[in-house]
Design a protein around this motif. Structure first.
Motif, PDB file in Angstrom:
ATOM      1  N   THR A 193     -38.997  17.472  16.113  1.00 43.91           N
ATOM      2  CA  THR A 193     -39.961  16.705  16.906  1.00 43.91           C
ATOM      3  C   THR A 193     -39.397  16.397  18.286  1.00 43.91           C
ATOM      4  O   THR A 193     -40.104  16.525  19.293  1.00 43.91           O
ATOM      5  CB  THR A 193     -40.352  15.405  16.171  1.00 43.91           C
ATOM      6  OG1 THR A 193     -40.927  15.749  14.904  1.00 43.91           O
ATOM      7  CG2 THR A 193     -41.334  14.580  16.977  1.00 43.91           C
ATOM      8  N   GLN A 235     -39.722  19.295  20.428  1.00 43.89           N
ATOM      9  CA  GLN A 235     -41.090  19.394  20.948  1.00 43.89           C
ATOM     10  C   GLN A 235     -41.276  18.470  22.152  1.00 43.89           C
ATOM     11  O   GLN A 235     -41.911  18.849  23.135  1.00 43.89           O
ATOM     12  CB  GLN A 235     -42.106  18.999  19.873  1.00 43.89           C
ATOM     13  CG  GLN A 235     -42.363  20.036  18.822  1.00 43.89           C
ATOM     14  CD  GLN A 235     -43.430  19.516  17.865  1.00 43.89           C
ATOM     15  OE1 GLN A 235     -43.124  18.821  16.896  1.00 43.89           O
ATOM     16  NE2 GLN A 235     -44.683  19.836  18.147  1.00 43.89           N
ATOM     17  N   LEU A 280     -45.854  11.856  19.422  1.00 45.53           N
ATOM     18  CA  LEU A 280     -44.814  12.450  18.583  1.00 45.53           C
ATOM     19  C   LEU A 280     -43.719  11.437  18.250  1.00 45.53           C
ATOM     20  O   LEU A 280     -43.268  11.337  17.104  1.00 45.53           O
ATOM     21  CB  LEU A 280     -44.199  13.663  19.282  1.00 45.53           C
ATOM     22  CG  LEU A 280     -45.085  14.910  19.375  1.00 45.53           C
ATOM     23  CD1 LEU A 280     -44.441  15.937  20.308  1.00 45.53           C
ATOM     24  CD2 LEU A 280     -45.321  15.512  17.997  1.00 45.53           C
ATOM     25  N   THR A 288     -42.442   9.600  14.520  1.00 40.40           N
ATOM     26  CA  THR A 288     -41.060   9.439  14.064  1.00 40.40           C
ATOM     27  C   THR A 288     -40.744   7.966  13.838  1.00 40.40           C
ATOM     28  O   THR A 288     -40.116   7.606  12.833  1.00 40.40           O
ATOM     29  CB  THR A 288     -40.077  10.074  15.070  1.00 40.40           C
ATOM     30  OG1 THR A 288     -40.388  11.463  15.196  1.00 40.40           O
ATOM     31  CG2 THR A 288     -38.639   9.925  14.611  1.00 40.40           C
TER      32      THR A 288
END
Length: 165
Positions: A57, A60, A135, A139
């Motif tokens: 992640t 990304q 994102l 998390t």
């Protein structure tokens, strides 16, 4: 915003947590192996898998910012992992006292990650990086869930049994 000092600070902190997650991914299998309780071992295995997702992640997020994924040593995570290793060394194998200590160490890690991701979400939103914020929020939510799961394991049996050892 990309050339601002704040943006550079944000990226620097992403590099820090990226290093932290990679370092943690190496420590969690050791913590799993040291755990006595099958439930705790399974929680560490699950968290190791999630940590690999967190690493992906972050990669990304770097991509969304047109930045190369790069790690910068995180002194805090290095210290937290050393503390977990110390608990393993200072407690007897096969005891729930060790498990209680491992949960303590893991929750210290979770709280550090929660603080970091919470701040990074706000930074991303302040700079208009909505996709990155989403994102990072995912998390953050995952880290909070892991903390709750560790608390449940501790409270449901391990702490009470450790106190009786």
């Amino acid at each position: 915003m990309e050339n601002s000092e704040f943006h550079e600070f944000f990226v620097d902190e992403l590099k820090d947590i990226y290093w932290a997650e990679k370092h943690l991914s190496k420590a969690l299998p050791k913590m799993k192996k040291a755990a006595t309780s099958p439930e705790l071992a399974a929680a560490f295995e699950k968290h190791a898998e999630e940590t690999n997702t967190h690493i992906a992640t972050l990669e990304q997020v770097f991509g969304l910012l047109d930045e190369k994924p790069q790690a910068k040593k995180c002194d805090a995570m290095e210290g937290l992992v050393k503390e977990a290793e110390g608990i393993i060394e200072d407690t007897d194998s096969g005891t729930l006292i060790r498990d209680a200590g491992l949960i303590l160490a893991a929750q210290k890690v979770e709280h550090y990650e929660i603080a970091t991701y919470g701040t990074l979400v706000v930074f991303a939103k302040n700079m208009g990086h909505t996709d990155a914020a989403d994102l990072l929020q995912f998390t953050l939510d995952n880290e909070k869930a892991t903390d709750v799961a560790l608390t449940k394991i501790a409270v449901s049996s391990i702490n009470e049994q450790a106190a009786a050892e």
